[in-house]
Design a protein around this motif. Structure first.
Motif, PDB file in Angstrom:
ATOM      1  N   GLU A 104     -23.464  -0.209 -12.190  1.00 27.95           N
ATOM      2  CA  GLU A 104     -24.779  -0.520 -12.763  1.00 27.95           C
ATOM      3  C   GLU A 104     -25.384  -1.767 -12.114  1.00 27.95           C
ATOM      4  O   GLU A 104     -26.582  -1.818 -11.831  1.00 27.95           O
ATOM      5  N   ARG A 107     -26.911  -0.951  -8.722  1.00 30.88           N
ATOM      6  CA  ARG A 107     -28.167  -0.197  -8.793  1.00 30.88           C
ATOM      7  C   ARG A 107     -29.329  -1.016  -9.345  1.00 30.88           C
ATOM      8  O   ARG A 107     -30.492  -0.673  -9.131  1.00 30.88           O
ATOM      9  N   GLU A 108     -29.033  -2.078 -10.061  1.00 24.07           N
ATOM     10  CA  GLU A 108     -30.081  -2.849 -10.752  1.00 24.07           C
ATOM     11  C   GLU A 108     -30.932  -3.648  -9.772  1.00 24.07           C
ATOM     12  O   GLU A 108     -30.416  -4.377  -8.938  1.00 24.07           O
ATOM     13  N   SER A 109     -32.248  -3.520  -9.903  1.00 23.65           N
ATOM     14  CA  SER A 109     -33.159  -4.268  -9.033  1.00 23.65           C
ATOM     15  C   SER A 109     -33.821  -5.440  -9.762  1.00 23.65           C
ATOM     16  O   SER A 109     -34.244  -6.403  -9.126  1.00 23.65           O
ATOM     17  N   ASP A 110     -33.902  -5.367 -11.073  1.00 21.38           N
ATOM     18  CA  ASP A 110     -34.497  -6.444 -11.863  1.00 21.38           C
ATOM     19  C   ASP A 110     -33.513  -7.621 -11.941  1.00 21.38           C
ATOM     20  O   ASP A 110     -32.399  -7.476 -12.446  1.00 21.38           O
ATOM     21  N   ARG A 113     -32.278  -8.716 -15.546  1.00 21.45           N
ATOM     22  CA  ARG A 113     -31.311  -7.736 -16.059  1.00 21.45           C
ATOM     23  C   ARG A 113     -29.991  -7.828 -15.293  1.00 21.45           C
ATOM     24  O   ARG A 113     -28.918  -7.749 -15.877  1.00 21.45           O
ATOM     25  N   LYS A 114     -30.077  -8.034 -13.990  1.00 20.45           N
ATOM     26  CA  LYS A 114     -28.871  -8.149 -13.159  1.00 20.45           C
ATOM     27  C   LYS A 114     -28.038  -9.362 -13.584  1.00 20.45           C
ATOM     28  O   LYS A 114     -26.811  -9.286 -13.664  1.00 20.45           O
TER      29      LYS A 114
END
Length: 135
Positions: A104, A107-110, A113-114
């Motif tokens: 996850e 895949r996270e771009s934010d 959130r990362k």
């Protein structure tokens, strides 16, 4: 000797409320013990093992994430954002969750959130280390 009262609380529930002999806490600068008549203190928790020794000598062990501790007037309040009873430790499940979390994170771009996911990763890695050490 005075009694020491402990409240171990997460947002979900109260994990322990009662009179104890001692609690060992993973503080921000290292583990420390709280006994009756402990000096007042407020500090952050780091991920690690929290051990409660009840007056009847029964021992409870938990893994805790971040949070904070307040000790004052023979009352110890431990507020945690993540907690797991040692009886619920499952190394396979924890490693599976870590693998899913790593995917996850990739895949996270934010970025906000990362960062949140990376903090969860640190807690999960510490939990796995604790399980492996105690196995």
């Amino acid at each position: 000797m005075s009694n020491l009262s402990l409240q171990l609380v997460s947002p979900d529930k109260d994990y322990f409320v009662g009179e104890i002999d001692m609690v060992v806490i993973p503080g921000e600068d290292g583990d420390f013990s709280v006994l009756p008549e402990h000096a007042p203190i407020i500090t952050y928790l780091r991920p690690g093992k929290l051990i409660i020794l009840e007056q009847n000598k029964k021992e409870h062990t938990y893994f805790v994430g971040s949070g904070f501790v307040k000790v004052e007037d023979n009352n110890c309040q431990v507020l945690v954002d993540y907690i797991k009873n040692s009886l619920d430790f499952d190394i396979k499940d924890s490693k599976k969750k870590l693998s899913e979390l790593l995917s996850e994170i990739e895949r996270e771009s934010d970025e906000v959130r990362k960062q949140s996911l990376l903090e969860k990763k640190i807690i999960l890695e510490e939990e796995i280390n604790l399980i492996e050490i105690n196995s």
